[in-house]
Design an enzyme around this catalytic site. Structure first.
Site, PDB file in Angstrom:
ATOM      1  N   SER A 100       0.978  -1.128   0.161  1.00 39.80           N
ATOM      2  CA  SER A 100      -0.316   0.049   0.075  1.00 39.80           C
ATOM      3  C   SER A 100       0.986   1.244  -0.007  1.00 39.80           C
ATOM      4  CB  SER A 100      -0.714  -0.015   0.872  1.00 39.80           C
ATOM      5  OG  SER A 100      -1.615   1.113   1.295  1.00 39.80           O
TER       6      SER A 100
ATOM      7  N   GLU B  53       0.011   3.774   1.605  1.00 43.13           N
ATOM      8  CA  GLU B  53       0.002   4.228   2.961  1.00 43.13           C
ATOM      9  C   GLU B  53       1.146   3.794   3.665  1.00 43.13           C
ATOM     10  OE1 GLU B  53      -2.373   5.866   4.687  1.00 43.13           O
ATOM     11  OE2 GLU B  53      -3.487   6.028   3.084  1.00 43.13           O
TER      12      GLU B  53
ATOM     13  N   TYR C 214      -2.766   0.395  10.199  1.00 39.94           N
ATOM     14  CA  TYR C 214      -2.996  -0.228   8.954  1.00 39.94           C
ATOM     15  C   TYR C 214      -1.721  -0.143   8.206  1.00 39.94           C
ATOM     16  CZ  TYR C 214      -4.325  -0.838   3.896  1.00 39.94           C
ATOM     17  OH  TYR C 214      -4.365  -1.317   2.716  1.00 39.94           O
TER      18      TYR C 214
END
Length: 317
Positions: free
Chosen positions: A124, A126, A148
């Site tokens: 990801s 992120e 996450y």
């Protein structure tokens, strides 16, 4: 060819299943309890009857090993796990366990069976955290800013470690934000689209959002699952960033959504501090040059067209 998609009921899993079926694959998909799961996204795409579904708990090694033995895949796509950044602050343990232990169990199961399987892990954007107004590439250091992101970054390095230590064909696809009508309502893009359509039809509600100045690189999910497949078709296992290369603020997204239904967003949207996350990424943008160079992949659908496609689909619901 046979593929196993862990997380087949989600947005990416459903689109990937459709893509692989069109390519002649025998497609298997997992759910924690396949006997009671609705598989609504597969139904919506008209492919439910064509996918072999099987129950699997990603945090249970025996369950994972049994599933791999039954499905016997040539390609394995790990798209499961808790996928909401916001929810990860409320459920950090569940988030890390589903992402990290799921990745570890799948890699160990592949190693234990000692049978060639190409493994794709949904990493990801992120993981990068705040990198200023720079487009991240495959060499950009990780600075995760949510539970996450911590889980995804840890899983990313597990994949890299197993590739180097055991010679597994294991790849990370570092996907930036990608959307579609299959997004659950809790995701901010779908929340915006749905609210704009309701308000255009006469609803008097106010759309309440957190920060509007955050910047993201938004792409179209059906294109991104094609990149996943291309990553596993290479002769050498590598990691790739999948992104449009363009950056837009959430305010831009909101404006485009309300413009699409003939409304001025300023009259209907409220930014509330109570909805701000404990930490948030101000700017997230990817550099997909390697994907274009090595995979021949380039996104075609950009943010404004993405909004129009989602508005059209929402209006038909």
């Amino acid at each position: 060819m046979r593929a196993l998609i862990c997380g087949v009921s989600g947005q990416d899993g459903a689109y990937l299943a459709k893509l692989l079926l069109a390519k002649g694959y025998d497609v298997w998909g997992t759910s924690r309890d396949a006997q009671v799961a609705s598989f609504a996204n597969l139904e919506r795409l008209g492919i439910r009857s064509k996918v072999n579904v099987i129950s699997m708990a990603v945090n249970d090694f025996r369950s994972v090993l049994t599933t791999l033995s039954r499905s016997d895949p040539d390609e394995l796509y790990f798209l499961a796990g808790q996928s909401s950044v916001g929810l990860s602050f409320e459920q950090p343990a569940e988030t890390l366990e589903s992402i990290l232990m799921g990745t570890l169990n799948l890699l160990e199961a592949i190693r234990f069976r000692d049978k060639p399987v190409k493994f794709y892990h949904a990493s990801s954007s992120e993981c990068f955290g705040d990198v200023g107004k720079q487009a991240a590439d495959e060499g950009t250091p990780f600075q995760p800013r949510s539970p996450y992101a911590v889980g995804k970054a840890s899983a990313h390095w597990l994949v890299s470690n197993y590739r180097e230590a055991y010679g597994l064909f294991a790849c990370n696809g570092i996907l930036f934000n990608h959307e579609s009508p299959l997004r659950p309502a809790r995701f901010v893009t779908r929340k915006i689209i749905a609210a704009a359509c309701r308000i255009a039809q006469g609803d008097k509600e106010k759309l309440r959002l957190g920060r509007l100045d955050i910047v993201r690189d938004w792409g179209w999910s059906p294109e991104y699952v094609e990149a996943m497949w291309l990553i596993l078709q290479q002769s050498v296992a590598e990691d790739f960033i999948i992104a449009t290369g363009e950056a837009h603020s959430l305010e831009d997204f909101v404006s485009a959504a309300f413009d699409s239904v003939g409304l001025d967003w300023h009259d209907h949207v409220i930014s509330e501090r109570s909805l701000f996350r404990p930490t948030d990424i101000a700017w997230s943008q990817g550099n997909p040059a390697k994907a274009f160079s090595c995979l021949g992949w380039k996104s075609k659908v950009r943010m404004h067209e993405l909004v129009s496609l989602m508005i059209k689909a929402e209006s038909l619901n």
